[in-house]
Design a protein around this motif. Structure first.
Motif, PDB file in Angstrom:
ATOM      1  N   PRO A 313       0.794  -1.229   0.000  1.00 55.40           N
ATOM      2  CA  PRO A 313       0.000   0.000   0.000  1.00 55.40           C
ATOM      3  C   PRO A 313       0.826   1.279   0.000  1.00 55.40           C
ATOM      4  O   PRO A 313       0.266   2.359  -0.186  1.00 55.40           O
ATOM      5  CB  PRO A 313      -0.840  -0.121   1.278  1.00 55.40           C
ATOM      6  N   ALA A 314       2.136   1.192   0.215  1.00 58.32           N
ATOM      7  CA  ALA A 314       2.958   2.402   0.185  1.00 58.32           C
ATOM      8  C   ALA A 314       2.950   3.040  -1.192  1.00 58.32           C
ATOM      9  O   ALA A 314       2.957   4.260  -1.326  1.00 58.32           O
ATOM     10  CB  ALA A 314       4.390   2.091   0.603  1.00 58.32           C
ATOM     11  N   ASN A 315       2.924   2.211  -2.239  1.00 54.69           N
ATOM     12  CA  ASN A 315       2.959   2.749  -3.597  1.00 54.69           C
ATOM     13  C   ASN A 315       1.882   2.168  -4.498  1.00 54.69           C
ATOM     14  O   ASN A 315       1.864   2.448  -5.695  1.00 54.69           O
ATOM     15  CB  ASN A 315       4.338   2.516  -4.228  1.00 54.69           C
ATOM     16  N   GLY A 316       0.986   1.356  -3.929  1.00 55.89           N
ATOM     17  CA  GLY A 316      -0.081   0.779  -4.737  1.00 55.89           C
ATOM     18  C   GLY A 316       0.426  -0.189  -5.780  1.00 55.89           C
ATOM     19  O   GLY A 316      -0.177  -0.322  -6.842  1.00 55.89           O
ATOM     20  N   GLY A 317       1.524  -0.874  -5.515  1.00 49.84           N
ATOM     21  CA  GLY A 317       2.095  -1.785  -6.488  1.00 49.84           C
ATOM     22  C   GLY A 317       2.296  -3.178  -5.936  1.00 49.84           C
ATOM     23  O   GLY A 317       2.030  -3.462  -4.771  1.00 49.84           O
ATOM     24  N   LEU A 318       2.770  -4.062  -6.813  1.00 51.11           N
ATOM     25  CA  LEU A 318       3.094  -5.425  -6.437  1.00 51.11           C
ATOM     26  C   LEU A 318       4.609  -5.549  -6.284  1.00 51.11           C
ATOM     27  O   LEU A 318       5.370  -5.020  -7.099  1.00 51.11           O
ATOM     28  CB  LEU A 318       2.594  -6.416  -7.493  1.00 51.11           C
ATOM     29  N   THR A 319       5.029  -6.241  -5.246  1.00 50.54           N
ATOM     30  CA  THR A 319       6.440  -6.344  -4.895  1.00 50.54           C
ATOM     31  C   THR A 319       6.792  -7.795  -4.614  1.00 50.54           C
ATOM     32  O   THR A 319       5.930  -8.584  -4.218  1.00 50.54           O
ATOM     33  CB  THR A 319       6.735  -5.481  -3.653  1.00 50.54           C
ATOM     34  N   TYR A 320       8.045  -8.149  -4.836  1.00 58.61           N
ATOM     35  CA  TYR A 320       8.527  -9.496  -4.547  1.00 58.61           C
ATOM     36  C   TYR A 320       9.809  -9.393  -3.735  1.00 58.61           C
ATOM     37  O   TYR A 320      10.733  -8.656  -4.113  1.00 58.61           O
ATOM     38  CB  TYR A 320       8.804 -10.250  -5.849  1.00 58.61           C
ATOM     39  N   TYR A 321       9.858 -10.095  -2.605  1.00 59.34           N
ATOM     40  CA  TYR A 321      11.079 -10.189  -1.799  1.00 59.34           C
ATOM     41  C   TYR A 321      11.544 -11.633  -1.775  1.00 59.34           C
ATOM     42  O   TYR A 321      10.736 -12.556  -1.598  1.00 59.34           O
ATOM     43  CB  TYR A 321      10.831  -9.742  -0.361  1.00 59.34           C
ATOM     44  N   ASP A 322      12.863 -11.835  -1.909  1.00 62.24           N
ATOM     45  CA  ASP A 322      13.383 -13.177  -1.675  1.00 62.24           C
ATOM     46  C   ASP A 322      13.188 -13.507  -0.192  1.00 62.24           C
ATOM     47  O   ASP A 322      13.055 -12.627   0.662  1.00 62.24           O
ATOM     48  CB  ASP A 322      14.853 -13.264  -2.072  1.00 62.24           C
ATOM     49  N   TRP A 323      13.180 -14.810   0.112  1.00 64.70           N
ATOM     50  CA  TRP A 323      12.886 -15.236   1.484  1.00 64.70           C
ATOM     51  C   TRP A 323      13.859 -14.638   2.490  1.00 64.70           C
ATOM     52  O   TRP A 323      13.475 -14.257   3.597  1.00 64.70           O
ATOM     53  CB  TRP A 323      12.893 -16.762   1.589  1.00 64.70           C
ATOM     54  N   GLY A 324      15.122 -14.537   2.128  1.00 64.06           N
ATOM     55  CA  GLY A 324      16.104 -14.017   3.071  1.00 64.06           C
ATOM     56  C   GLY A 324      15.837 -12.576   3.444  1.00 64.06           C
ATOM     57  O   GLY A 324      15.871 -12.208   4.631  1.00 64.06           O
ATOM     58  N   THR A 325      15.564 -11.731   2.439  1.00 67.12           N
ATOM     59  CA  THR A 325      15.275 -10.316   2.700  1.00 67.12           C
ATOM     60  C   THR A 325      13.982 -10.172   3.467  1.00 67.12           C
ATOM     61  O   THR A 325      13.890  -9.404   4.439  1.00 67.12           O
ATOM     62  CB  THR A 325      15.216  -9.536   1.383  1.00 67.12           C
ATOM     63  N   PHE A 326      12.954 -10.911   3.028  1.00 65.77           N
ATOM     64  CA  PHE A 326      11.664 -10.846   3.705  1.00 65.77           C
ATOM     65  C   PHE A 326      11.781 -11.271   5.159  1.00 65.77           C
ATOM     66  O   PHE A 326      11.291 -10.588   6.067  1.00 65.77           O
ATOM     67  CB  PHE A 326      10.649 -11.725   2.972  1.00 65.77           C
ATOM     68  N   GLN A 327      12.447 -12.387   5.402  1.00 62.02           N
ATOM     69  CA  GLN A 327      12.541 -12.893   6.772  1.00 62.02           C
ATOM     70  C   GLN A 327      13.332 -11.944   7.656  1.00 62.02           C
ATOM     71  O   GLN A 327      13.028 -11.786   8.843  1.00 62.02           O
ATOM     72  CB  GLN A 327      13.185 -14.278   6.760  1.00 62.02           C
ATOM     73  N   TRP A 328      14.353 -11.284   7.096  1.00 67.04           N
ATOM     74  CA  TRP A 328      15.148 -10.310   7.847  1.00 67.04           C
ATOM     75  C   TRP A 328      14.257  -9.190   8.379  1.00 67.04           C
ATOM     76  O   TRP A 328      14.392  -8.755   9.532  1.00 67.04           O
ATOM     77  CB  TRP A 328      16.243  -9.752   6.940  1.00 67.04           C
ATOM     78  N   MET A 329      13.312  -8.731   7.571  1.00 69.67           N
ATOM     79  CA  MET A 329      12.404  -7.657   7.993  1.00 69.67           C
ATOM     80  C   MET A 329      11.285  -8.189   8.879  1.00 69.67           C
ATOM     81  O   MET A 329      10.872  -7.521   9.840  1.00 69.67           O
ATOM     82  CB  MET A 329      11.813  -6.960   6.764  1.00 69.67           C
ATOM     83  N   TRP A 330      10.799  -9.375   8.563  1.00 66.39           N
ATOM     84  CA  TRP A 330       9.659  -9.942   9.293  1.00 66.39           C
ATOM     85  C   TRP A 330      10.060 -10.398  10.687  1.00 66.39           C
ATOM     86  O   TRP A 330       9.292 -10.265  11.639  1.00 66.39           O
ATOM     87  CB  TRP A 330       9.098 -11.094   8.480  1.00 66.39           C
ATOM     88  N   ASP A 331      11.267 -10.923  10.829  1.00 67.73           N
ATOM     89  CA  ASP A 331      11.739 -11.368  12.139  1.00 67.73           C
ATOM     90  C   ASP A 331      11.756 -10.223  13.149  1.00 67.73           C
ATOM     91  O   ASP A 331      11.523 -10.440  14.351  1.00 67.73           O
ATOM     92  CB  ASP A 331      13.149 -11.949  12.026  1.00 67.73           C
ATOM     93  N   VAL A 332      12.040  -9.016  12.680  1.00 68.23           N
ATOM     94  CA  VAL A 332      12.057  -7.848  13.570  1.00 68.23           C
ATOM     95  C   VAL A 332      10.718  -7.690  14.276  1.00 68.23           C
ATOM     96  O   VAL A 332      10.654  -7.317  15.450  1.00 68.23           O
ATOM     97  CB  VAL A 332      12.384  -6.575  12.761  1.00 68.23           C
ATOM     98  N   MET A 333       9.641  -8.011  13.562  1.00 65.71           N
ATOM     99  CA  MET A 333       8.286  -7.877  14.104  1.00 65.71           C
ATOM    100  C   MET A 333       7.750  -9.205  14.632  1.00 65.71           C
ATOM    101  O   MET A 333       6.543  -9.406  14.739  1.00 65.71           O
ATOM    102  CB  MET A 333       7.358  -7.313  13.023  1.00 65.71           C
ATOM    103  N   ASP A 334       8.655 -10.118  14.962  1.00 60.03           N
ATOM    104  CA  ASP A 334       8.294 -11.424  15.540  1.00 60.03           C
ATOM    105  C   ASP A 334       7.377 -12.238  14.636  1.00 60.03           C
ATOM    106  O   ASP A 334       6.552 -13.009  15.108  1.00 60.03           O
ATOM    107  CB  ASP A 334       7.642 -11.244  16.918  1.00 60.03           C
ATOM    108  N   ASN A 335       7.516 -12.045  13.304  1.00 60.92           N
ATOM    109  CA  ASN A 335       6.705 -12.787  12.339  1.00 60.92           C
ATOM    110  C   ASN A 335       5.212 -12.511  12.495  1.00 60.92           C
ATOM    111  O   ASN A 335       4.372 -13.395  12.244  1.00 60.92           O
ATOM    112  CB  ASN A 335       6.972 -14.289  12.423  1.00 60.92           C
ATOM    113  N   MET A 336       4.876 -11.275  12.880  1.00 59.87           N
ATOM    114  CA  MET A 336       3.474 -10.916  13.066  1.00 59.87           C
ATOM    115  C   MET A 336       2.721 -10.984  11.735  1.00 59.87           C
ATOM    116  O   MET A 336       3.177 -10.466  10.717  1.00 59.87           O
ATOM    117  CB  MET A 336       3.354  -9.501  13.635  1.00 59.87           C
ATOM    118  N   ALA A 337       1.572 -11.668  11.748  1.00 59.31           N
ATOM    119  CA  ALA A 337       0.762 -11.832  10.543  1.00 59.31           C
ATOM    120  C   ALA A 337      -0.712 -11.894  10.915  1.00 59.31           C
ATOM    121  O   ALA A 337      -1.075 -12.290  12.028  1.00 59.31           O
ATOM    122  CB  ALA A 337       1.170 -13.085   9.783  1.00 59.31           C
ATOM    123  N   LEU A 338      -1.546 -11.513   9.956  1.00 57.58           N
ATOM    124  CA  LEU A 338      -2.997 -11.561  10.146  1.00 57.58           C
ATOM    125  C   LEU A 338      -3.623 -12.108   8.874  1.00 57.58           C
ATOM    126  O   LEU A 338      -3.703 -11.422   7.852  1.00 57.58           O
ATOM    127  CB  LEU A 338      -3.551 -10.168  10.447  1.00 57.58           C
TER     128      LEU A 338
END
Length: 341
Positions: A313-338
């Motif tokens: 929603p930051a830019n209204g686009g579709l984005t792809y992260y490799d698992w390593g980059t995604f997990q690096w950011m997601w781990d910071v938030m304790d893998n919070m998901a809804l």
């Protein structure tokens, strides 16, 4: 240009919310297309079902299996009036409609045209008392890059392994600097067929210093700090319930995320875009909670062996992260998901 906001791309917000866009990312595969659209009339009366045809071509050839969507909304309030989608045939042609039954005479509206969830353009539709439902066709041409992650067909990832993709993912740009969580709800609910605006979700939720309990800070504040901040998964569940949706909060990591996506549930994920910039704070009763500078929220709608597909929603686009980059950011938030269903 006037453009309705229920389902759209708004590049201007990429400037206002520059932080998330500056982090490492690679766009989902895209291709350049030209799309010719014919609308039965731009001045229908309320209660009309107006025919729309679209031809999608790339490199001069028809693009089969592309999802073409139209979304009609009030030009002033941005309230969605009608939406529809259809897959192109082997010649790249799709037939669909929009319905003005929820409109009224004298109303100015805007019709969005999207291909595979990517916004290509739009046109004003004037709901006119006594107007015909057809008979004044107008042809339009749009061009641009669209995702090759087709919503209606199995997708094979270009990297490794087969991709699991939730059909019909929507793209939408948040309306305020710090409304990414509410915008993510709009993306998720819209993908499931009953779009709930970020403003409607916001109206269901109170304020709290603890983002697990409510919204923290000023939603129009600057992105990236922890004073004007946002909201966490738990505080969104009751608001989703109020609109007939279920929200499943998880901190269980990759397996839980892929299970939600495989079940067809768009899943909102909390990411630390700047890495671990977290601090602990406490409520008056001693309850500890974490806030993180550079926190942002996206909607995960697909995955493959290489990484995660997200609607941002930051830019209204579709984005792809490799698992390593995604997990690096997601781990910071304790893998919070809804997961939303």
């Amino acid at each position: 240009m006037h453009r309705v906001r229920p389902i759209l791309l708004m590049a201007v917000l990429a400037v206002a919310i520059g932080g998330p866009l500056a982090t490492p990312s690679a766009l989902a595969q895209s291709t350049s297309v030209d799309t010719w659209v014919q609308i039965g009339t731009r001045t229908p009366d309320a209660g009309c079902v107006v025919d729309v045809s679209a031809e999608v071509r790339s490199g001069g050839a028809g693009v089969g299996g592309a999802e073409v969507s139209v979304m009609l909304a009030d030009d002033a309030s941005r309230q969605l009036i009608s939406s529809g989608s259809s897959m192109t045939d082997g010649a790249g042609v799709a037939a669909l409609v929009f319905d003005t039954s929820a409109g009224y005479g004298g109303q100015k509206t805007w019709l969005d045209i999207l291909v595979n969830g990517s916004y290509l353009g739009g046109v004003s539709i004037f709901i006119t008392a006594g107007g015909a439902c057809a008979g004044a066709p107008e042809s339009l041409q749009f061009g641009g890059d669209v995702s090759t992650v087709a919503s209606g067909a199995p997708v094979q990832a270009a990297s490794t392994g087969g991709a699991v993709i939730i059909p019909g993912i929507l793209t939408y740009a948040q309306q305020r600097n710090l409304s990414c969580e509410y915008a993510a709800v709009a993306i998720a609910t819209g993908t499931l067929g009953n779009w709930v605006s970020e403003y409607d979700i916001e109206a269901q939720i109170g304020l709290s210093d603890n983002p697990h309990w409510g919204y923290r800070g000023d939603i129009t504040g600057a992105w990236g700090n922890t004073t004007d901040y946002g909201i966490y998964a738990e505080a969104l569940v009751a608001a989703l319930n109020a609109y007939g949706f279920n929200g499943e909060v998880s901190y269980d990591g990759r397996d839980a995320l892929t299970a939600q996506i495989a079940a067809g549930h768009p899943t909102i994920v909390w990411l630390g875009m700047w890495g671990d910039q977290s601090i602990d704070e406490y409520t008056a009763d001693g309850t500890r909670y974490q806030v993180t500078a550079g926190m942002h929220v996206m909607v995960a709608y697909g995955y493959d062996d290489g990484g995660v597909y997200l609607s941002d929603p930051a830019n209204g686009g579709l984005t792809y992260y490799d698992w390593g980059t995604f997990q690096w950011m997601w781990d910071v938030m304790d893998n919070m998901a809804l997961g939303v269903s």
